[in-house]
Each structure stands twice: as C-alpha cells, then as structure tokens.
Design a protein around this motif. Structure first.
Motif, PDB file in Angstrom:
ATOM      1  N   LEU A 101       0.795  -1.226   0.000  1.00 37.58           N
ATOM      2  CA  LEU A 101       0.000   0.000   0.000  1.00 37.58           C
ATOM      3  C   LEU A 101       0.828   1.276   0.000  1.00 37.58           C
ATOM      4  O   LEU A 101       0.317   2.333  -0.360  1.00 37.58           O
ATOM      5  N   TRP A 102       2.092   1.193   0.391  1.00 38.93           N
ATOM      6  CA  TRP A 102       2.899   2.403   0.449  1.00 38.93           C
ATOM      7  C   TRP A 102       4.126   2.315  -0.448  1.00 38.93           C
ATOM      8  O   TRP A 102       4.310   3.147  -1.334  1.00 38.93           O
ATOM      9  N   TRP A 103       4.934   1.280  -0.251  1.00 40.93           N
ATOM     10  CA  TRP A 103       6.201   1.214  -0.970  1.00 40.93           C
ATOM     11  C   TRP A 103       6.003   1.066  -2.477  1.00 40.93           C
ATOM     12  O   TRP A 103       6.648   1.761  -3.267  1.00 40.93           O
ATOM     13  N   THR A 104       5.090   0.164  -2.915  1.00 45.42           N
ATOM     14  CA  THR A 104       4.896  -0.016  -4.353  1.00 45.42           C
ATOM     15  C   THR A 104       4.346   1.261  -4.981  1.00 45.42           C
ATOM     16  O   THR A 104       4.700   1.593  -6.121  1.00 45.42           O
ATOM     17  N   ASN A 105       3.491   1.977  -4.255  1.00 45.25           N
ATOM     18  CA  ASN A 105       2.981   3.245  -4.778  1.00 45.25           C
ATOM     19  C   ASN A 105       4.095   4.266  -4.926  1.00 45.25           C
ATOM     20  O   ASN A 105       4.196   4.966  -5.939  1.00 45.25           O
ATOM     21  N   ARG A 106       4.932   4.366  -3.899  1.00 48.71           N
ATOM     22  CA  ARG A 106       6.032   5.327  -3.925  1.00 48.71           C
ATOM     23  C   ARG A 106       6.983   5.045  -5.080  1.00 48.71           C
ATOM     24  O   ARG A 106       7.334   5.944  -5.851  1.00 48.71           O
ATOM     25  N   GLU A 107       7.393   3.778  -5.219  1.00 44.01           N
ATOM     26  CA  GLU A 107       8.330   3.418  -6.271  1.00 44.01           C
ATOM     27  C   GLU A 107       7.717   3.619  -7.651  1.00 44.01           C
ATOM     28  O   GLU A 107       8.359   4.154  -8.558  1.00 44.01           O
ATOM     29  N   ALA A 108       6.471   3.175  -7.823  1.00 37.09           N
ATOM     30  CA  ALA A 108       5.827   3.276  -9.135  1.00 37.09           C
ATOM     31  C   ALA A 108       5.600   4.735  -9.527  1.00 37.09           C
ATOM     32  O   ALA A 108       5.813   5.113 -10.686  1.00 37.09           O
ATOM     33  N   ARG A 109       5.159   5.549  -8.588  1.00 31.44           N
ATOM     34  CA  ARG A 109       4.901   6.949  -8.912  1.00 31.44           C
ATOM     35  C   ARG A 109       6.186   7.678  -9.299  1.00 31.44           C
ATOM     36  O   ARG A 109       6.198   8.485 -10.230  1.00 31.44           O
ATOM     37  N   GLN A 110       7.258   7.398  -8.575  1.00 28.44           N
ATOM     38  CA  GLN A 110       8.529   8.040  -8.910  1.00 28.44           C
ATOM     39  C   GLN A 110       9.015   7.596 -10.286  1.00 28.44           C
ATOM     40  O   GLN A 110       9.488   8.408 -11.086  1.00 28.44           O
ATOM     41  N   GLY A 111       8.888   6.288 -10.556  1.00 23.44           N
ATOM     42  CA  GLY A 111       9.308   5.779 -11.860  1.00 23.44           C
ATOM     43  C   GLY A 111       8.469   6.338 -12.988  1.00 23.44           C
ATOM     44  O   GLY A 111       8.986   6.696 -14.059  1.00 23.44           O
ATOM     45  N   ALA A 112       7.156   6.439 -12.767  1.00 24.98           N
ATOM     46  CA  ALA A 112       6.267   6.986 -13.794  1.00 24.98           C
ATOM     47  C   ALA A 112       6.582   8.450 -14.052  1.00 24.98           C
ATOM     48  O   ALA A 112       6.572   8.913 -15.203  1.00 24.98           O
ATOM     49  N   GLU A 113       6.852   9.191 -12.987  1.00 22.74           N
ATOM     50  CA  GLU A 113       7.186  10.609 -13.146  1.00 22.74           C
ATOM     51  C   GLU A 113       8.472  10.781 -13.946  1.00 22.74           C
ATOM     52  O   GLU A 113       8.569  11.650 -14.821  1.00 22.74           O
ATOM     53  N   ARG A 114       9.470   9.930 -13.664  1.00 23.34           N
ATOM     54  CA  ARG A 114      10.724  10.003 -14.418  1.00 23.34           C
ATOM     55  C   ARG A 114      10.488   9.698 -15.897  1.00 23.34           C
ATOM     56  O   ARG A 114      11.085  10.322 -16.775  1.00 23.34           O
ATOM     57  N   LYS A 115       9.629   8.716 -16.177  1.00 26.16           N
ATOM     58  CA  LYS A 115       9.350   8.367 -17.573  1.00 26.16           C
ATOM     59  C   LYS A 115       8.638   9.502 -18.288  1.00 26.16           C
ATOM     60  O   LYS A 115       8.932   9.794 -19.453  1.00 26.16           O
ATOM     61  N   VAL A 116       7.693  10.173 -17.612  1.00 31.60           N
ATOM     62  CA  VAL A 116       7.019  11.321 -18.216  1.00 31.60           C
ATOM     63  C   VAL A 116       8.039  12.402 -18.557  1.00 31.60           C
ATOM     64  O   VAL A 116       8.014  12.983 -19.652  1.00 31.60           O
ATOM     65  N   GLN A 117       8.940  12.669 -17.638  1.00 27.28           N
ATOM     66  CA  GLN A 117       9.965  13.685 -17.881  1.00 27.28           C
ATOM     67  C   GLN A 117      10.874  13.291 -19.037  1.00 27.28           C
ATOM     68  O   GLN A 117      11.270  14.138 -19.851  1.00 27.28           O
ATOM     69  N   ALA A 118      11.198  11.989 -19.138  1.00 26.35           N
ATOM     70  CA  ALA A 118      12.040  11.513 -20.228  1.00 26.35           C
ATOM     71  C   ALA A 118      11.336  11.690 -21.576  1.00 26.35           C
ATOM     72  O   ALA A 118      11.957  12.099 -22.568  1.00 26.35           O
ATOM     73  N   LEU A 119      10.039  11.396 -21.614  1.00 27.60           N
ATOM     74  CA  LEU A 119       9.287  11.577 -22.853  1.00 27.60           C
ATOM     75  C   LEU A 119       9.216  13.047 -23.239  1.00 27.60           C
ATOM     76  O   LEU A 119       9.350  13.404 -24.419  1.00 27.60           O
ATOM     77  N   GLU A 120       9.020  13.903 -22.244  1.00 28.86           N
ATOM     78  CA  GLU A 120       8.957  15.342 -22.531  1.00 28.86           C
ATOM     79  C   GLU A 120      10.287  15.851 -23.078  1.00 28.86           C
ATOM     80  O   GLU A 120      10.306  16.688 -23.984  1.00 28.86           O
TER      81      GLU A 120
END
Length: 262
Positions: free
Chosen positions: A43-62
C-alpha cells in the motif's frame, strides 16, 4: 496420613504447556509483523516506487519531444502509418489547430511494453505514461497506464482503450469513479495532443466483458451501456470494487480536438 506427592510427569507436562503457549504467542506476533510489513509494502512502498518511476518516464518523454514534432520527425523515429484496428490510419479531423484547418497526424505503432504517450486527467491530478500492452510486470506495476493491443491508437478511428491499477503500484486510476460527464482527458504523443471529453460511465461489469473495448464500445454484459455507431472513442478501465479484481469500472470519452505539436 501420607502427604500427596506431585508427580514429576505433571510438572513436566505443565512446563511443556507453558513453553508451547509462549512459542505460539511468539509465532503469532511474528506472523502479524510480517503481514503488517507486506501491507505496508503493497500500500505504500509499491505506490512510492511506481509513482517516482512513472514521473521520471514522463519527464524523459517530454525531453524526447523537446524538438518540434512534425511529419518528418515522426517518420525519422520509425513510426509507421497504421493500417489495422490496432493502429488506425490518420485522417480524422484535427480540430483546434488554431485556424480551423484539418491536418492529418501519423498514428504510430509502438513496440510492446514501450511508453510512447502521456495521459493527463486534470480532475484526478493524474499525469502518467502510456505504454503498449497490459502486462502487469512490464507495464501496469510500473505505475504506467497500459494500452490494449488491437484497439485504436490516440486520435485514431475506433476505440483507444487503456487499463490502469486502482490500488497499489502507483494506482493511477484510484479515483476513476470520480470522473463526470464533460471532464477532459488529454493524450500527448510526439506527434500531437489529443483531447477527449468524458461521455459515459459503466460502474461495474464482468472482467471478461470484451465489448467495452470493441471499436464501437458496448458492454456485452449490460448492453444498455455503450454506443451503436463508429467514432473516435477513449476507454479507461480499472478494477472495482477497490482492493479486488472481480469486476471492472469503465469510463468512455469522445475525441474533441487534435492539435499537432508545433
């Protein structure tokens, strides 16, 4: 009168009982701690890791899209014009270009599990990558939204259908049920920005209801929900109720505008 003698076996039995109760208590506490750690992880760790990874991918695409995107840029990236329902050919009206003209934008056929678009849902404060496929390990568990293979691509005629986690692993669709008629959803690619407007919601259907992602989406379980004519549709799906995967919640939208990236 002779005094009663406590047998050694009785004392030994009581000692073993106390030891067993103590060991059992320790085991229960250990199991409880392990279960609590598992819950925290999910409920916490997977959300934290996934959100950070998704944010990095969005920035990479931009960053990748930093240069103006046009027909030549799309072609140099290896994109192919789609000729099947999985990647429909371009040619839909490109409304909102600023001068009212219609422009065709090439629709790409992305590699499996590759992030190639960004989904933004203002009402839910969601901005996540869109990757090809709905694999849990390679797409959804990374906090991405997954594109159902075989459905239309962004802006293409038919049904651009997506899936996302509602709980754990970034849970981008946690509050999908809060979307209302008229809410906007944008999909950005290297070539264009597509704006869809939420039109209808199917609160609950079977996980096997393939009709909701058909080119003309209509539930096969609840036929009163859906459409009866071709168009340019967006479908968002997630599990329901929360913390289960028994049913599916579906939100549909229609393409409102297409703006090529300048």
């Amino acid at each position: 009168m002779r005094a009663r003698v406590v047998a050694h076996t009785d004392r030994r039995r009581r000692a073993l009982l106390r030891r067993g109760l103590w060991s059992g208590g320790e085991l229960l506490v250990t199991v409880g701690v392990v279960l609590m750690l598992l819950v925290v992880h999910q409920l916490w760790w997977t959300n934290r890791e996934a959100r950070q990874g998704a944010e990095r991918k969005v920035q990479a695409l931009e960053r990748e899209w930093g240069e103006p995107a046009g027909p030549s840029a799309a072609g140099s990236s290896g994109a192919q014009a789609a000729g099947s329902s999985g990647a429909q050919a371009a040619g839909s009206p490109a409304k909102g270009t600023g001068r009212g003209e219609s422009r065709a934008v090439a629709v790409v056929r992305p590699a499996l599990s590759r992030a190639y678009a960004v989904l933004t849902i203002p009402r839910l404060s969601v901005r996540v990558p869109v990757a090809e496929g709905v694999s849990k390990s390679r797409v959804l568990n990374l906090g991405y939204v997954g594109h159902y293979p075989g459905t239309a691509q962004p802006g293409g005629a038919g049904n651009f259908a997506l899936a996302g986690h509602r709980n754990t692993h970034g849970e981008p669709f946690r509050h999908l049920d809060r979307l209302r008629h008229g809410d906007t959803v944008t999909v950005e690619t290297k070539a264009a920005v597509y704006t869809y407007v939420v039109d209808r919601t199917l609160p609950q259907t079977s996980a096997r209801d393939g009709g909701v992602i058909a080119p003309v989406p209509r539930s096969t379980v609840r036929p009163s929900y859906g459409y009866d004519r071709p168009g340019y549709y967006l479908t968002l799906t997630t599990c329901t109720p929360e913390f289960t995967s028994r049913y599916r919640l579906v939100v549909w939208g229609k393409l409102a505008s297409m703006r090529p990236r300048a």
